[in-house]
Design a protein around this motif. Structure first.
Motif, PDB file in Angstrom:
ATOM      1  N   TRP A   1      47.141  25.824 -32.811  1.00 53.72           N
ATOM      2  CA  TRP A   1      45.940  25.199 -33.369  1.00 53.72           C
ATOM      3  C   TRP A   1      44.708  25.889 -32.792  1.00 53.72           C
ATOM      4  CZ3 TRP A   1      42.846  20.420 -32.037  1.00 53.72           C
ATOM      5  CH2 TRP A   1      42.127  19.947 -33.153  1.00 53.72           C
ATOM      6  N   SER A   2      43.718  25.147 -32.298  1.00 51.27           N
ATOM      7  CA  SER A   2      42.474  25.772 -31.843  1.00 51.27           C
ATOM      8  C   SER A   2      42.686  26.700 -30.654  1.00 51.27           C
ATOM      9  CB  SER A   2      41.441  24.701 -31.487  1.00 51.27           C
ATOM     10  OG  SER A   2      41.932  23.836 -30.484  1.00 51.27           O
ATOM     11  N   ALA A   3      43.750  26.491 -29.893  1.00 44.69           N
ATOM     12  CA  ALA A   3      44.006  27.351 -28.736  1.00 44.69           C
ATOM     13  C   ALA A   3      44.314  28.780 -29.143  1.00 44.69           C
ATOM     14  CB  ALA A   3      45.158  26.792 -27.909  1.00 44.69           C
ATOM     15  N   GLY A   4      44.716  28.995 -30.394  1.00 47.45           N
ATOM     16  CA  GLY A   4      44.952  30.355 -30.845  1.00 47.45           C
ATOM     17  C   GLY A   4      43.714  31.224 -30.733  1.00 47.45           C
ATOM     18  N   LEU A   5      42.522  30.590 -30.784  1.00 46.07           N
ATOM     19  CA  LEU A   5      41.282  31.353 -30.692  1.00 46.07           C
ATOM     20  C   LEU A   5      41.001  31.836 -29.274  1.00 46.07           C
ATOM     21  CD1 LEU A   5      40.955  29.775 -33.439  1.00 46.07           C
ATOM     22  CD2 LEU A   5      38.503  30.088 -33.098  1.00 46.07           C
ATOM     23  N   LEU A   6      41.631  31.244 -28.287  1.00 46.60           N
ATOM     24  CA  LEU A   6      41.478  31.760 -26.926  1.00 46.60           C
ATOM     25  C   LEU A   6      41.934  33.210 -26.860  1.00 46.60           C
ATOM     26  CD1 LEU A   6      42.863  28.647 -25.055  1.00 46.60           C
ATOM     27  CD2 LEU A   6      40.535  29.548 -24.802  1.00 46.60           C
ATOM     28  N   ARG A   7      42.883  33.542 -27.696  1.00 47.97           N
ATOM     29  CA  ARG A   7      43.402  34.906 -27.756  1.00 47.97           C
ATOM     30  C   ARG A   7      42.755  35.717 -28.870  1.00 47.97           C
ATOM     31  NH1 ARG A   7      49.290  34.872 -29.760  1.00 47.97           N
ATOM     32  NH2 ARG A   7      48.105  34.426 -31.653  1.00 47.97           N
ATOM     33  N   ASP A   8      42.554  35.080 -30.050  1.00 49.85           N
ATOM     34  CA  ASP A   8      42.167  35.833 -31.239  1.00 49.85           C
ATOM     35  C   ASP A   8      40.668  35.885 -31.504  1.00 49.85           C
ATOM     36  OD1 ASP A   8      44.879  36.182 -31.656  1.00 49.85           O
ATOM     37  OD2 ASP A   8      45.043  34.448 -32.994  1.00 49.85           O
ATOM     38  N   ASP A   9      39.926  34.844 -31.102  1.00 50.39           N
ATOM     39  CA  ASP A   9      38.493  34.803 -31.407  1.00 50.39           C
ATOM     40  C   ASP A   9      37.763  33.912 -30.402  1.00 50.39           C
ATOM     41  OD1 ASP A   9      35.997  34.938 -32.529  1.00 50.39           O
ATOM     42  OD2 ASP A   9      36.578  34.183 -34.510  1.00 50.39           O
ATOM     43  N   PRO A  10      37.760  34.301 -29.128  1.00 41.85           N
ATOM     44  CA  PRO A  10      37.132  33.445 -28.113  1.00 41.85           C
ATOM     45  C   PRO A  10      35.631  33.263 -28.325  1.00 41.85           C
ATOM     46  CG  PRO A  10      37.715  35.589 -27.192  1.00 41.85           C
ATOM     47  CD  PRO A  10      38.359  35.515 -28.534  1.00 41.85           C
ATOM     48  N   ASP A  11      34.971  34.222 -28.976  1.00 43.59           N
ATOM     49  CA  ASP A  11      33.525  34.095 -29.172  1.00 43.59           C
ATOM     50  C   ASP A  11      33.189  32.913 -30.081  1.00 43.59           C
ATOM     51  OD1 ASP A  11      33.093  36.272 -27.560  1.00 43.59           O
ATOM     52  OD2 ASP A  11      32.823  37.697 -29.205  1.00 43.59           O
TER      53      ASP A  11
ATOM     54  N   ALA B   1      40.169  23.629 -25.366  1.00 49.41           N
ATOM     55  CA  ALA B   1      40.969  23.881 -26.570  1.00 49.41           C
ATOM     56  C   ALA B   1      42.458  23.922 -26.250  1.00 49.41           C
ATOM     57  CB  ALA B   1      40.539  25.196 -27.211  1.00 49.41           C
ATOM     58  N   SER B   2      42.885  23.080 -25.328  1.00 53.46           N
ATOM     59  CA  SER B   2      44.269  23.134 -24.840  1.00 53.46           C
ATOM     60  C   SER B   2      45.158  22.039 -25.414  1.00 53.46           C
ATOM     61  CB  SER B   2      44.274  23.031 -23.309  1.00 53.46           C
ATOM     62  OG  SER B   2      43.531  21.901 -22.873  1.00 53.46           O
ATOM     63  N   TYR B   3      44.642  21.259 -26.348  1.00 52.62           N
ATOM     64  CA  TYR B   3      45.366  20.098 -26.876  1.00 52.62           C
ATOM     65  C   TYR B   3      46.784  20.448 -27.322  1.00 52.62           C
ATOM     66  CZ  TYR B   3      46.426  16.261 -30.145  1.00 52.62           C
ATOM     67  OH  TYR B   3      47.019  15.215 -30.812  1.00 52.62           O
ATOM     68  N   GLN B   4      46.945  21.579 -27.969  1.00 56.04           N
ATOM     69  CA  GLN B   4      48.235  21.917 -28.576  1.00 56.04           C
ATOM     70  C   GLN B   4      48.875  23.133 -27.909  1.00 56.04           C
ATOM     71  OE1 GLN B   4      48.192  20.764 -32.679  1.00 56.04           O
ATOM     72  NE2 GLN B   4      49.579  22.408 -33.267  1.00 56.04           N
ATOM     73  N   ILE B   5      48.467  23.446 -26.686  1.00 53.78           N
ATOM     74  CA  ILE B   5      49.118  24.533 -25.963  1.00 53.78           C
ATOM     75  C   ILE B   5      50.445  24.020 -25.421  1.00 53.78           C
ATOM     76  CG2 ILE B   5      49.036  26.055 -23.959  1.00 53.78           C
ATOM     77  CD1 ILE B   5      46.026  26.154 -24.242  1.00 53.78           C
TER      78      ILE B   5
ATOM     79  N   ALA C   1      52.667  32.110 -20.417  1.00 60.23           N
ATOM     80  CA  ALA C   1      51.595  32.129 -21.416  1.00 60.23           C
ATOM     81  C   ALA C   1      50.918  30.771 -21.518  1.00 60.23           C
ATOM     82  CB  ALA C   1      52.152  32.549 -22.770  1.00 60.23           C
ATOM     83  N   VAL C   2      51.692  29.696 -21.436  1.00 58.69           N
ATOM     84  CA  VAL C   2      51.116  28.349 -21.473  1.00 58.69           C
ATOM     85  C   VAL C   2      50.132  28.175 -20.323  1.00 58.69           C
ATOM     86  CG1 VAL C   2      51.647  25.903 -21.118  1.00 58.69           C
ATOM     87  CG2 VAL C   2      53.006  27.249 -22.720  1.00 58.69           C
ATOM     88  N   ARG C   3      50.534  28.587 -19.140  1.00 62.18           N
ATOM     89  CA  ARG C   3      49.659  28.452 -17.976  1.00 62.18           C
ATOM     90  C   ARG C   3      48.400  29.314 -18.120  1.00 62.18           C
ATOM     91  NH1 ARG C   3      51.986  25.969 -13.444  1.00 62.18           N
ATOM     92  NH2 ARG C   3      54.168  25.376 -13.760  1.00 62.18           N
TER      93      ARG C   3
ATOM     94  N   ARG D   1      51.196  23.031 -18.408  1.00 60.01           N
ATOM     95  CA  ARG D   1      49.826  22.919 -18.914  1.00 60.01           C
ATOM     96  C   ARG D   1      48.977  22.029 -18.006  1.00 60.01           C
ATOM     97  NH1 ARG D   1      50.741  18.894 -23.859  1.00 60.01           N
ATOM     98  NH2 ARG D   1      49.180  20.157 -24.883  1.00 60.01           N
ATOM     99  N   ILE D   2      49.536  20.916 -17.534  1.00 59.14           N
ATOM    100  CA  ILE D   2      48.769  20.016 -16.674  1.00 59.14           C
ATOM    101  C   ILE D   2      48.439  20.697 -15.352  1.00 59.14           C
ATOM    102  CG2 ILE D   2      48.924  17.888 -15.323  1.00 59.14           C
ATOM    103  CD1 ILE D   2      50.357  16.619 -17.717  1.00 59.14           C
ATOM    104  N   GLU D   3      49.417  21.364 -14.763  1.00 61.82           N
ATOM    105  CA  GLU D   3      49.162  22.057 -13.501  1.00 61.82           C
ATOM    106  C   GLU D   3      48.115  23.152 -13.678  1.00 61.82           C
ATOM    107  OE1 GLU D   3      53.454  21.444 -11.206  1.00 61.82           O
ATOM    108  OE2 GLU D   3      52.966  23.392 -12.102  1.00 61.82           O
ATOM    109  N   ALA D   4      48.191  23.898 -14.774  1.00 64.78           N
ATOM    110  CA  ALA D   4      47.242  24.991 -14.992  1.00 64.78           C
ATOM    111  C   ALA D   4      45.828  24.473 -15.209  1.00 64.78           C
ATOM    112  CB  ALA D   4      47.681  25.835 -16.183  1.00 64.78           C
ATOM    113  N   LEU D   5      45.676  23.401 -15.964  1.00 67.52           N
ATOM    114  CA  LEU D   5      44.348  22.819 -16.175  1.00 67.52           C
ATOM    115  C   LEU D   5      43.747  22.357 -14.853  1.00 67.52           C
ATOM    116  CD1 LEU D   5      45.103  20.736 -19.399  1.00 67.52           C
ATOM    117  CD2 LEU D   5      43.625  22.759 -19.281  1.00 67.52           C
TER     118      LEU D   5
END
Length: 316
Positions: free
Chosen positions: A34-44, A64-68, A88-90, A149-153
């Protein structure tokens, strides 16, 4: 920091629909992340949206980590990973905190809390399960999915962990345990079944909403409880039910008034006729019932949040 903020004179306002704001910029959110894909593809573009919500006056910007998480399926041997690896999740989860903080500082000079979003397992299934809670994993499987994901956040410096849109009590208990291990403050926000105008508020899995008080009491890191991704008309009864069993600050960030149809995977708009659009939200009533964090969820925009900031400040 969260504790001081929620005890302040006016309620905090969290941001609105991240996906809605991205789609308004022409982004197609059909990725498993979902929106987390933009962290890689379109962070701007993602940063532009975070900054827009901060500029609108949001006190809290959500990552934007809801669906990571791994796109998981259940087999005889348990959880299988057919999506991002644990590493990758982390990495993506940590990046979501960094990006949200940097973007928020570009949107406003005012202090902004960064909420690390943790959605339910059902979100990655892509079939509307996050609104039904109709899935069953063991505690160990829930923990394997959520722990990275929780530990990384937490390690990336999120000010609060937002356990949000949660529909399933068994999953809630596990993720509350995981957050407790990090010692980072958290809020716990659930979505609700539509029980009609007189039905007692319940989670989609049938659990009475008041069960959240028991979970929070057993987990001191949970500093606020409430509802999100619900119809605006469901908010006041939910806050009333929670206030009767918990002294914690309450949370309310509903959808725009539209309703998601999991079968057609589209948004329906009964809210326009039912008087549920943001201008008609009884924000003063929510605050009077104990809401200390208010905001918008799906289908709400930076302009909506700017209006909500004004209404929360005037308690109107």
């Amino acid at each position: 920091m969260l504790e001081t903020a929620v005890r302040s004179r006016r309620p905090l306002v969290t941001d609105g629909g991240l996906g809605t704001a991205l789609e308004s910029r022409g982004i197609v959110l059909d990725h498993v992340l979902w929106s987390a894909g933009l962290l890689r593809d379109d962070p701007d573009t993602l940063a532009e949206v975070h900054a827009a919500f901060a500029r609108a006056g949001a006190d809290i910007v959500t990552t934007a980590s809801y669906q990571i998480g791994p796109r998981a399926g259940l087999t005889d041997t348990g959880l299988t990973d057919t999506g991002p690896t644990d590493t990758a999740v982390r990495r993506l989860s940590a990046d979501s905190v960094t990006l949200a903080r940097e973007a928020s500082s570009r949107g406003t000079a005012a202090p902004v809390l960064i909420a690390g979003s943790v959605g339910p397992f059902g979100a990655v299934l892509g079939d509307g399960s996050e609104y039904t809670g109709d899935y069953a994993l063991t505690d160990a499987e829930f923990a394997a999915f959520h722990r990275p994901r929780i530990e990384a956040l937490a390690e990336a410096g999120a000010d609060v962990i937002a356990l949000e849109t949660q529909p399933n009590l068994a999953e809630i208990r596990v993720i509350a345990d995981l957050v407790e291990e990090t010692r980072v403050p958290a809020w716990l926000s659930v979505t609700l079944a539509d029980g009609g105008p007189t039905g007692a508020p319940r989670l989609p899995d049938g659990t009475p909403l008041t069960a959240l008080a028991e979970v929070a009491a057993a987990h001191p890191t949970v500093r606020a409880v409430g509802v999100n991704c619900v119809r605006p008309a469901q908010v006041s009864p939910a806050l009333e039910a929670l206030a009767a069993v918990s002294d914690l600050p309450l949370i309310a960030y509903p959808n725009s008034g539209e309703t998601y149809d999991a079968e057609s995977m589209t948004w329906q708009d009964p809210g326009a006729e039912a008087g549920e659009r943001l201008g008609a939200w009884p924000v003063a009533d929510w605050i009077a019932r104990g809401a200390r964090i208010v905001g918008g969820c799906c289908r709400t925009t930076p302009a909506d949040i700017a209006e909500l900031v004004l209404r929360a400040s005037s308690r109107g």
